[in-house]
Design a protein around this motif. Structure first.
Motif, short mmCIF file in Angstrom:
data_model
loop_
_atom_site.label_atom_id
_atom_site.label_comp_id
_atom_site.label_asym_id
_atom_site.label_seq_id
_atom_site.Cartn_x
_atom_site.Cartn_y
_atom_site.Cartn_z
N ARG A 253 0.80 3.01 12.53
CA ARG A 253 1.59 2.14 11.66
C ARG A 253 3.03 2.07 12.16
O ARG A 253 3.51 2.95 12.87
CB ARG A 253 1.57 2.66 10.23
CG ARG A 253 0.18 2.74 9.60
CD ARG A 253 0.28 3.16 8.14
NE ARG A 253 -1.01 3.19 7.46
CZ ARG A 253 -1.65 4.29 7.10
NH1 ARG A 253 -1.10 5.47 7.35
NH2 ARG A 253 -2.81 4.23 6.50
N GLN B 169 -9.14 2.25 1.56
CA GLN B 169 -8.48 1.03 2.00
C GLN B 169 -7.17 1.35 2.70
O GLN B 169 -6.44 2.26 2.33
CB GLN B 169 -8.21 0.12 0.80
CG GLN B 169 -9.46 -0.63 0.32
CD GLN B 169 -9.12 -1.63 -0.76
OE1 GLN B 169 -8.08 -1.56 -1.37
NE2 GLN B 169 -10.02 -2.57 -0.98
N ASN B 170 -6.90 0.58 3.73
CA ASN B 170 -5.68 0.66 4.54
C ASN B 170 -5.71 1.77 5.57
O ASN B 170 -4.73 1.95 6.30
CB ASN B 170 -4.41 0.79 3.69
CG ASN B 170 -3.17 0.36 4.45
OD1 ASN B 170 -3.24 -0.54 5.27
ND2 ASN B 170 -2.06 1.02 4.21
N ASN B 171 -6.78 2.54 5.68
CA ASN B 171 -6.87 3.45 6.81
C ASN B 171 -8.26 3.43 7.44
O ASN B 171 -8.64 4.33 8.16
CB ASN B 171 -6.48 4.87 6.40
CG ASN B 171 -7.49 5.54 5.50
OD1 ASN B 171 -8.45 4.90 5.06
ND2 ASN B 171 -7.29 6.80 5.20
N ASN C 242 5.53 3.18 6.51
CA ASN C 242 4.60 3.35 5.41
C ASN C 242 5.36 3.41 4.07
O ASN C 242 5.74 4.47 3.63
CB ASN C 242 3.77 4.62 5.59
CG ASN C 242 2.60 4.70 4.63
OD1 ASN C 242 1.97 3.69 4.34
ND2 ASN C 242 2.30 5.88 4.12
N ASN D 165 2.81 -1.07 7.33
CA ASN D 165 1.45 -0.55 7.15
C ASN D 165 0.47 -1.63 6.73
O ASN D 165 -0.57 -1.33 6.13
CB ASN D 165 1.44 0.59 6.14
CG ASN D 165 1.77 0.12 4.72
OD1 ASN D 165 2.25 -1.00 4.52
ND2 ASN D 165 1.53 0.98 3.73
N SER D 166 0.79 -2.89 7.01
CA SER D 166 -0.10 -3.99 6.62
C SER D 166 -1.50 -3.77 7.19
O SER D 166 -1.67 -3.48 8.38
CB SER D 166 0.46 -5.33 7.09
OG SER D 166 1.65 -5.65 6.41
N ASP D 167 -2.50 -3.94 6.33
CA ASP D 167 -3.89 -3.70 6.70
C ASP D 167 -4.48 -4.95 7.34
O ASP D 167 -4.47 -6.02 6.72
CB ASP D 167 -4.69 -3.32 5.46
CG ASP D 167 -6.08 -2.81 5.79
OD1 ASP D 167 -6.51 -2.96 6.95
OD2 ASP D 167 -6.74 -2.26 4.89
N PRO E 25 0.83 -1.21 0.00
CA PRO E 25 0.00 0.00 0.00
C PRO E 25 0.86 1.25 0.00
O PRO E 25 1.97 1.26 0.54
CB PRO E 25 -0.79 -0.13 1.31
CG PRO E 25 -0.79 -1.58 1.62
CD PRO E 25 0.52 -2.10 1.12
#
Length: 668
Positions: free
Chosen positions: A427, A419-421, A430, A536-538, A51
């Motif tokens: 985090r 996506q991702n937040n 990033n 920053n893996s979701d 991401p």
């Protein structure tokens, strides 16, 4: 925290441990072990492209792109604006304009697109051995005068300065005759403060006694105090809260005083009125320090009550948040059954037969909420306790109370929940991990249609803590106070001690003890079976997480009554974490690629003398480690291939014209 009182002798040890113990990033004053999530939002990206990065590879899909450039590396908080991160899409247009106006924009990540090639100094010296074409010292200078000019037939004769003339002394009043600084004395000026808090500015604070109009005065010299430990572990009240600079737990220190009643009331270190109820926060840096109109009151939004000495939660449901806000801390003498104005004494707390400080502040977490231009709300979540007069140190006649203060920030601005937040969290990079930040971890959660990761706050931990030698009871094995955080790139070793009788050691060995599950001590187990590939893996994208491989086979240990020996007893767990750099060499992004979990065993024998009493105990030490290994990969320059011809034409497309191949006649 379980321990609520420490002796003077423990202060130095406490302080040294604090320096070595990493802070735990959290999000808000929530004390949950895992981030909240909506399982309906699970998705599977299945992409090699992390991401916040863009693929630099031609004719390659995102799922297989390995050459990428990553932007906005300063965006380390999902769900809120990172101050001075001008590329953060969660920041408003006004906020970004403010950061740019201050010239405070943080580096965003991408490297300079210019590639510098250096010539070999030996080859250059061999070609041009004579002065002034000799090789110079630096790589950049080695290219000077590399071109050998044989004949100069240019009409240009050089570049010349214009005649400056003789200007008058008035030139010193203009830009042409002045410097950016002067040695001459100047008239003192007052620094102007604008009406907007910026990153790092101290937060204004004041007090109104008893929440009335009795008068407004500065708190701690006019700023919000967030006490931190000094070199000896004692609280320093002159450590102030700064705008958009959270102070995360653990941030404990020792409050030292000789009069419990004064510490409980009259603005003392344990006084809830001073720390919350009567405390007001300045809405802007221009808030007047003599009036309350420009301030917002700190409201208590939640509380828990813990038993003194044990830390057991004994919150009395009959006592509401409003009661706590109204009563504040108060001191009761022996025999008092209520506090002032009928304030109730918590059941199961210090008995009314003892004098005590009631509703003493054990920990407090402030949340400052703003709208990007001014502070609009201030609240506090508190942990309270009753401290008896018997807690005094018999040697020094002093009280030593551990207290924790943290500071969080929130915003009323709407943020883009792309996506991702979606999950508000901190985090660890990033996208690539930042060295020293927590290794993200969690366990698999499945729905009928998809899977995701329940992410731990803040990340992977090892059993054992520098604050506690003993292993926790079975109910506290996941308590953060008994575990050590694993930070990326930093090898860690931890452990704890179990004290077992002979009968308990036998039960521990044959698996009937409550301290053992599937032949593994519960103190060595964790539900975390995945770690984040990137910082920053979701948690909503399971494909962005690496499965922890348990490569060792755990067999049942064997107990020998004859020798009082347990063979093949699991006493250690060891994580091996393999990581590699990805992305461009100028903006490299650390990525975890493989994680292994290995158990170690040993033979443990009962060593107490024969005939020892049945309650005699023997220590059993459990050990855990985390080791980081860099996986070195090669790198190569990448040039995109020429684009393919979009279309083809028939051979006779120019008919009836012909294209000859003869040379054109020379021009006259």
């Amino acid at each position: 925290m379980v321990s609520t009182s420490v002796s003077l002798a423990a202060l130095a040890l406490f302080a040294s441990f604090r320096l070595a113990f990493a802070q735990n990033p959290t999000f808000g004053c929530s004390r949950d072990d895992f981030y909240a999530m909506d399982t309906a939002l699970f998705y599977q990206e299945d992409s090699l492209l992390p991401p916040s990065c863009t693929c630099q590879e031609s004719f390659v899909g995102y799922s297989s792109c390995t050459k990428f450039e990553c932007e906005c590396t300063c965006d380390l908080n999902a769900g809120m604006c990172d101050y001075n991160c001008c590329c953060d899409t969660e920041c408003s247009t006004e906020q970004i304009a403010r950061f740019e106006e201050l010239g405070a924009c943080l580096p965003e990540g991408p490297a300079d697109s210019v590639i510098t090639e250096c010539a070999s100094t030996e080859d250059l010296a061999e070609i041009n051995p004579s002065f002034p074409l000799r090789v110079k010292d630096t790589a950049d200078q080695s290219l000077d005068q590399m071109l050998c000019v044989q004949t100069d037939n240019s009409e240009l004769k050089g570049e010349f300065f214009a005649d400056p003339g003789s200007p008058s002394a008035s030139v010193f009043d203009s830009d042409d005759g002045s410097k950016d600084y002067s040695y001459e004395p100047t008239t003192a000026s007052t620094t102007s403060i604008d009406d907007t808090y910026d990153l790092g500015e101290t937060i204004l604070a004041g007090h109104i006694p008893n929440g009335t109009s009795d008068g407004f005065y500065r708190a701690w010299g006019g700023h919000l105090s967030i006490p931190t430990a000094d070199e000896s572990g004692v609280c320093n009240p002159l450590s102030f809260g700064k705008y958009e600079e959270p102070v995360y737990e653990p941030n404990s220190c020792i409050q030292v005083f000789d009069d419990l009643a004064d510490a409980c009331d009259n603005g003392g270190a344990l006084d809830l009125r001073t720390l919350a109820r009567d405390l007001y926060i300045g809405t802007t840096p221009e808030s007047a320090l003599t009036a309350s109109a420009d301030y917002v009151r700190v409201e208590i939004d939640d509380y828990t009550f813990e038993e003194w000495g044990t830390g057991t939660d004994v919150t009395d449901a009959a006592i509401t948040v409003a009661d706590v806000q109204s009563c504040g801390s108060f001191y009761t003498s022996a025999g008092d059954t209520t506090g002032p104005a009928g304030c109730a004494i918590t059941a199961n707390a210090v008995t009314t037969a003892e004098a005590a400080c009631r509703y003493a502040v054990k920990s407090i977490c402030y949340t400052i909420t703003h709208d990007a231009t001014a502070i609009v709300n201030a609240s506090a979540t508190v942990v309270l306790t009753d401290i008896p007069t018997t807690a005094v140190d018999a040697t020094t006649s002093m009280y030593y109370v551990e207290q924790e203060t943290t500071l969080e920030f929130g915003s009323t601005l709407a943020v883009t929940t792309s996506q991702n937040n979606v999950i508000a969290r901190t985090r660890s990079g990033n996208p690539g991990y930042i060295f020293g930040m927590p290794v993200l971890s969690g366990y698999l959660v499945a729905t009928e249609t998809d899977t995701g990761i329940r992410a731990r706050v803040p990340g992977l931990t090892l059993p054992g803590s520098p604050f506690s030698l003993n292993c926790p009871a079975d109910a506290d094995v996941d308590d953060a106070d008994f575990r050590t955080q694993v930070n990326f790139g930093i090898d860690a070793r931890s452990g704890c001690k179990l004290s077992l009788t002979l009968a308990e050691l036998e039960d521990f060995c044959d698996g009937t003890s409550t301290l053992v599950s599937s032949n593994v001590p519960i103190n060595l187990e964790t539900n975390d079976s995945y770690v984040g590939e990137y910082g920053n893996s979701d948690p909503l994208d399971r494909s962005a997480w690496v499965s922890v491989e348990a490569t060792s086979t755990v067999t049942a240990p064997v107990w020998s009554s004859t020798t009082q020996t347990c063979t093949d007893l699991v006493t250690g767990v060891h994580y091996r974490i393999l990581w590699a750099y990805t992305g461009t060499t100028e903006n490299r992004q650390p990525k975890i690629i493989t994680v292994e979990k290995v158990y170690s065993t040993e033979t443990v024998q009962w060593l107490r003398p024969p005939g020892a009493p049945s309650d005699v105990e023997q220590p059993l030490f459990l050990t855990s480690t985390a080791t980081f290994v860099e996986y070195v990969t090669s790198s190569a320059e990448y040039t995109p291939p020429a684009p393919p011809i979009i279309f083809s034409v028939p051979y006779d497309v120019f008919y009836p014209f012909e294209i000859g191949s003869e040379e054109a006649p020379p021009s006259s």
